[in-house]
Design an enzyme around this catalytic site. Sequence first.
Site, PDB file in Angstrom:
ATOM      1  N   GLU A 160       0.818  -1.213   0.000  1.00  0.00           N
ATOM      2  CA  GLU A 160       0.000   0.000   0.000  1.00  0.00           C
ATOM      3  C   GLU A 160       0.853   1.265   0.000  1.00  0.00           C
ATOM      4  OE1 GLU A 160      -3.696   1.950   2.600  1.00  0.00           O
ATOM      5  OE2 GLU A 160      -3.068  -0.130   2.914  1.00  0.00           O
ATOM      6  N   VAL A 161       0.524   2.168  -0.923  1.00  0.00           N
ATOM      7  CA  VAL A 161       1.102   3.510  -1.034  1.00  0.00           C
ATOM      8  C   VAL A 161       2.632   3.445  -0.988  1.00  0.00           C
ATOM      9  CG1 VAL A 161       0.872   5.910  -0.306  1.00  0.00           C
ATOM     10  CG2 VAL A 161      -0.962   4.317   0.202  1.00  0.00           C
TER      11      VAL A 161
END
Length: 269
Positions: A160-161
Amino acid sequence: MKKHNRATVADLLALKGQRQLTMLRVTSLEEAEAAEKGGIDMLSVPPALLGPAFREAAPSPFAIPGLEYGDYVSAEEYMREAFKALKAGGDAVYCAAGLQTIRRMRDEGIPVCGHLGLIPSKATWTGGFRAVGKTAASAFEIWRQTKALEEAGAFAAEIEVVPGDVAAAISRATSMLMISMGAGSGCDAQYLFADDVLGSNRGHRPRHAKVYRDFAAEYDRLQNERTAAFKEFAEDVRSGAYPAKGHLVAINEGELQTFLRLLAEGDGR
């Protein structure tokens, strides 16, 4: 219930590097059914959503219920809930617990999807809710965690990210299925929340979200219609417009007169 052949862990891993998979977080049977009809490959779901009704609505997608970090403490608790989720129609479980817990579940044959990069439940260690892996040292730490997850037996990991180039390099170097949430197309699957895809949220939208519909505006319209209908009902009651004759049960005039006579005479005996 009609039987469907849905993907197994082995099927998903065989697709690594072959094509991009799709994944959505759904929280209702309506969303699950729409995902089925929309051809979504994988679903993240709350464990409570699983069951026969869920598989009637979405027989085909590979389902990964989330064992939320902090809801359980010991490896035994995680395993107990994981087995419940698999029996209820899940195909694997999401788990952000420690490696020892993941190893225990893998030893029992429970397919586990881990989490890398920005992990909301552990964001305090990486500076809060912001991108991770923007320096060489930070990126290498994500790689170290990837290898640790892989060695613990996880078959997949949400990443994630994380910068797209970093995530792509990690995805190429690991045997795990890498599920991107804001980490670029170099991973094996693209994951979004149904709320973001549908535009249901009125607050902050993450950078990686893409909105395809404006459900928030539709909800507002429906709420306005709901309020207007309730107001009209109240006005009809006050004015005597409701209930009208058509809303009532009729009685034969002769029977009515007999009843009224009996009523006037007393108890009717």
